[in-house]
Design a protein around this motif. Structure first.
Motif: not given
Length: 135
Positions: A1-26
């Motif tokens: 199975m070939k993995i595409k970048e879109a399968d695991f990366e978000c290419n939205l700009c930071k402001n577009d991502k921020l409008d949806g919020g950031f969630h995760g662990a770090t």
């Protein structure tokens, strides 16, 4: 199975991502303004953009404008950040990426000041000399 970048990366700009919020662990890097110790702890985070008027009242900009006008300023909440800095590096950031980003931020704050909130309809920027500017 070939993995595409879109399968695991978000290419939205930071402001577009921020409008949806950031969630995760770090691993959060923390330091207080009077501490020599930098801490690091695995955290879950959830950052959501809010347009709620009450939230503005907790910002440094709103509080400092009130204080400069001799008005009462509410105490900072017990669970709120007071004089701590928390850095949440993204999972793809290396140590050198973090340093590069922090240096860019330091240069921007030295040159233009730091956005610290709103008071009524004015955007408040604090310069490194402590002065406030409405932009």
């Amino acid at each position: 199975m070939k993995i595409k970048e879109a399968d695991f990366e978000c290419n939205l700009c930071k402001n577009d991502k921020l409008d949806g919020g950031f969630h995760g662990a770090t691993y959060a890097q923390t330091i207080g303004k009077t501490e020599d110790f930098v801490g690091s702890e695995l955290v879950e985070y959830s950052i959501t953009v809010t347009r709620e008027p009450w939230a503005r009242q907790e910002s440094r900009g709103h509080r400092e404008v009130l204080r400069s006008r001799g008005k009462a300023v509410a105490q900072i909440g017990k669970t709120s950040l007071r004089d701590e800095l928390v850095i949440l590096p993204g999972a793809a950031m290396s140590a050198s990426d973090v340093l590069r980003a922090l240096r860019k931020y330091i240069e921007e704050v030295e040159r233009s000041g730091m956005y610290v909130g709103r008071y009524k309809d004015a955007i408040i920027v604090e310069k490194i000399d402590g002065s406030l500017e409405a932009v």
